[in-house]
Structures are given as structure tokens and as C-alpha cells.
Design an enzyme around this catalytic site. Structure first.
Site, short mmCIF file in Angstrom:
data_model
loop_
_atom_site.label_atom_id
_atom_site.label_comp_id
_atom_site.label_asym_id
_atom_site.label_seq_id
_atom_site.Cartn_x
_atom_site.Cartn_y
_atom_site.Cartn_z
N ALA A 127 7.91 2.93 -5.71
CA ALA A 127 6.53 2.47 -5.58
C ALA A 127 5.74 2.78 -6.84
O ALA A 127 4.95 1.96 -7.31
CB ALA A 127 5.86 3.13 -4.36
N TYR A 173 13.03 8.17 -2.78
CA TYR A 173 13.33 6.83 -3.29
C TYR A 173 12.11 5.93 -3.11
O TYR A 173 11.77 5.15 -4.00
CB TYR A 173 14.52 6.29 -2.50
N GLU A 174 11.46 6.04 -1.96
CA GLU A 174 10.24 5.26 -1.73
C GLU A 174 9.18 5.58 -2.77
O GLU A 174 8.56 4.69 -3.36
CB GLU A 174 9.67 5.57 -0.34
N GLY A 175 8.94 6.86 -2.97
CA GLY A 175 7.88 7.27 -3.87
C GLY A 175 8.10 6.83 -5.30
O GLY A 175 7.18 6.31 -5.95
#
Length: 433
Positions: A176, A171-173
Site C-alpha cells: 500500500a 505485505y499489505e502495509g
């Protein structure tokens, strides 16, 4: 410029496309992020606010975004961001969850000062924890999250369901990548020209890019590919989060602390540290004693780049997937990539800069072979730079000549996943004045 790109970012839902994201054989957490049902209808002119907490392994950060809907019926544009942080991160309060929640409460005061009182009840607040809490035992992590929920419950802001949670690394990747490519204008129209993103946190690291070659798609392991549609184009992203490969987790691995059951009374030594050093370091609520190699000790007692690099190489070699395509791709890099480059004057701290992968190795050699000179600010500087070099070259397989754009902000907006997550939050709640 920030307003222009902010408007472009919010055009994401203007096309109201169905954007179910899936791994190769299953749907996943990202399903419905950009569904047409989330497109606001008949909204009136208003100012909107969103509060996003990034609870990382080394600190907790608050992002307060302001969005303005200048013309009724049109999607809002991003107008500005207020950013503050506190250290240490929530994971440092593993045995004092109430104290950990108090650091969040401190940052909520910033939000109260930033958001007009008249908007408090309709301004959502969300905290997403990352790798620091993912590394904790589930019961310990949940105790911290519970106390944060209590703080939110007592706050004057809008608290959605599942307002406090641990975020999946991918989810972060993905968020971002979406944030950076929208803010830089790479996803306008039908263009498939994008930049990859590299995020190096304290406990984990993420790599995300849009493959250009069918060979990459064919050779990518299961679970590393995520597809979605926007602007009538399909994007199949390569994205993966490596837990335990963040900068500070890598320090423990390099020191051998992860392989030692009883750390009390044990001093961990490394060729990456000056010989004279005897110190302690707290990470994840645990205190570690560490120091440099001593002459005459068992082993070589060496210090400097070559023996240091041999140590960090053991941490990454053979443990990360290496897509061939990245050797000739361009990437935005942030978080600890940015910080260590700025700490050693490779880039300007405020404006960032452009580096090649080989620049990190050159600086690592300079620092490690002159340890007495470069350790006043951080005794781990040699180790950190060597690890970054090994991660990029021997971990991900980047070429020495690979170009990295080191950025803390894009058009005055913080890089990372927080903006994308806030965008999703506001749209999913259908918030409007």
C-alpha cells in the site's frame, strides 16, 4: 494523470535493481519482488490484464487492471481499473465454504465481462485473504481457500501456483505504501520525501512510513523495519500490522465480547450506544446481541463521549508501538478511516479531503453526545469514531495537529495493496503478449 503516474509506477523495474527485502536479521516474504530477472525483454506491443481479489474481513473485492505496452521493448503503463465488491467477506462463511466460494465466482463474472475472451487464458487471477481469515482456525480457513481454488481451477483464466493464499499483514502495509507513493509521484528520482500510509480494515490495521531520523530506527522493535532498494536508493520502512485492531474487531473488544466464552443469550452493552438500542450483529460468522447502557443497571449506565472513550481506550492503550516521529509526519489514510469520515460529512465521499487527527475527536464528541441524532445509519458510529480517535492518538501517538489525507483513490486508482500486488504478479510471471 492516471496514465502518467501509472507509467511512473512501472518504471520501478526499469532500473532492474536487486531488491531483497529483509527484517533486521532475516530475509522475508518480500525477497525478489523487484529482481532484475523479472524485467521483460523483447516484448511486443500488447494489452495486459491482471485480476486481483482482496478477500477482506467485511467483504470480497475484485480489482481488474488494464496495462498497455504501446512500444515494443518498453514497460507497460497502467491504463485503468475496474472495481467491484460483495458482502459479507469469506470469513462469514466459515461453516459454509462452498457458499463463500460462490461469492468469488460471482465476481469472476465481472472479470469475464471486462477482459476480452481472447485474453482470458493469459490473464492471471489471484486471491489474497487478509485479517478476516487470519483470525479463523487454520482448518476452517483452509477449507474456504480450497473451495476458492476449485472455482479458479474451473475458470478460463490463468491460475498461477499459490493463486489463493492468506497474505501476511506486513505485505499489505508495504505494498500500500509503494502504491500510494508511486501514484503520487513521491518516489521519483532520488527524493526521500514520502508520505506514510494508514490502513484500517475490519480485523486489522497497518501503519507504514519511511523514518527520517536515526533515533526512530534505533528505537523501533525488532521485526518492524523492512529495507529495499529502488532507483538506486535504499528505503528502510517502518511497517507493522496489528491483528485484532481493525474497526470491527475493535467493536468486539470494546463490548467485551472477546473476553466472554459463552455468548448465547448474553447482551453486550456499551456507553457508545444509544440507551434504547437492542440489536444483533454478525461478524466472522458469529451472531452477537448488543445494546446501550440502561439506567439503573449495574455500573454507571452512562452514555456519551467521555464514558465511551474510556471503553475504547482500554482496547488500545499500551498495546501499540508509538514512534515519536509520526507526531510531525503526514499520512494518507484509507479504508475505514475514509468511510467513517465520509459517513459524517467530514470529507466528500467521492473526492476525499484533508483532516487533522483532532477533527475525528471533534466529530466523535458531536456524535456521541447526540446519539439519538446520529445512529440512523449505523448504531456503531459513536463507537467507531471514538475508536479511530483513540487508535490515532493513544495507540499510534499522533498529535492532534497531524495532517491526514483521506483518499479512496489516487489519480483514479484505488488505494491499498492490490495494485502493487498485481504489478508483482505480472512481473513475476513474465507475462507479455
Amino acid at each position: 494523470m492516471a496514465t502518467t503516474w501509472g507509467a511512473a509506477f512501472f518504471m520501478l523495474v526499469a532500473s532492474c535493481v536487486c531488491s531483497t527485502v529483509f527484517h533486521r536479521d532475516q530475509q522475508t516474504w518480500f525477497e525478489g519482488v523487484f529482481l532484475s530477472s523479472m524485467c521483460p525483454i523483447n516484448v511486443s506491443a500488447s494489452t495486459l490484464y491482471g485480476i486481483m481479489f482482496d478477500a477482506g474481513s467485511t467483504g470480497t473485492r475484485i480489482h481488474i487492471y488494464t496495462f498497455v505496452q504501446k512500444i515494443p521493448g518498453q514497460l507497460p503503463i497502467l491504463e485503468g481499473e475496474i472495481f467491484e465488491s460483495v458482502k459479507p467477506g469469506l470469513s462469514a462463511f466459515v461453516d459454509q465454504p462452498k457458499q463463500g466460494a460462490e461469492t468469488v465466482e460471482e465476481l469472476l463474472e465481472v472479470a469475464k465481462d471486462s477482459v476480452p475472451r481472447s485474453h482470458w487464458k493469459r490473464t492471471p487471477v489471484v486471491l489474497k485473504a487478509t485479517a478476516g481469515l487470519r483470525l479463523l482456525p487454520e482448518q476452517k480457513a483452509e477449507a474456504l481457500l480450497f473451495e476458492v481454488r476449485e472455482i479458479f481451477r474451473k475458470s478460463p483464466f490463468l491460475v498461477p501456483d499459490d493463486s489463493v493464499s492468506i497474505m501476511d499483514g506486513s505485505y499489505e502495509g508495504i505494498l500500500a505504501w509503494v502504491t500510494v507513493n508511486f501514484l503520487t509521484g513521491q518516489l521519483h528520482g532520488h527524493s526521500q520525501k514520502t508520505v506514510g500510509t494508514l490502513d484500517l480494515g475490519g480485523a486489522s490495521t497497518q501503519i507504514t512510513f519511511l523514518p527520517q531520523f536515526e533515533k526512530t530506527l534505533e528505537q523501533t522493535p525488532r521485526g518492524y523495519l523492512t529495507s529495499f532498494e529502488m532507483f538506486n536508493s535504499t528505503y528502510k520502512l517502518y511497517t507493522h500490522s496489528y491483528l485484532g485492531f481493525g474497526l470491527k474487531a475493535a467493536r468486539l473488544a470494546t463490548l467485551g465480547a472477546l473476553e466472554t466464552e459463552g455468548i448465547d443469550g448474553h447482551t453486550f452493552r456499551s456507553a457508545c450506544l444509544p440507551r434504547w438500542l437492542e440489536a444483533e450483529w454478525i461478524f466472522g460468522g458469529v451472531k452477537y446481541q448488543y445494546g446501550g447502557n440502561k439506567e439503573g443497571n449495574e455500573g454507571s449506565g452512562e452514555v456519551g463521549f467521555e464514558p465511551c472513550y474510556a471503553e475504547v481506550l482500554r482496547v488500545v492503550q499500551g498495546k501499540l508501538h508509538q514512534p515519536d516521529e509520526v507526531r510531525k509526519s503526514s499520512f494518507y489514510a484509507f479504508s475505514y478511516y475514509y468511510d467513517r469520515a465520509a459517513d459524517t460529512d467530514m470529507i466528500d465521499y467521492e473526492t476525499g479531503g484533508v483532516l487533522k487527527v483532532e477533527d475525528f475527536e471533534r466529530k466523535a464528541r458531536e456524535v456521541c453526545d447526540n446519539l439519538e441524532k446520529f445512529t440512523s445509519g449505523s448504531p456503531f458510529l459513536c463507537m467507531d469514531l471514538s475508536y479511530i480517535t483513540a487508535l490515532l492518538k493513544d495507540g499510534f501517538g499522533f498529535a492532534d495537529s497531524t495532517i491526514l489525507q483521506l483518499s479512496k483513490k489516487v489519480n483514479n486508482i484505488e488505494t491499498g495493496w492490490a495494485l502493487g500486488a498485481t504489478f508483482h504478479l505480472l512481473q513475476s510471471l513474465g507475462i507479455s503478449h
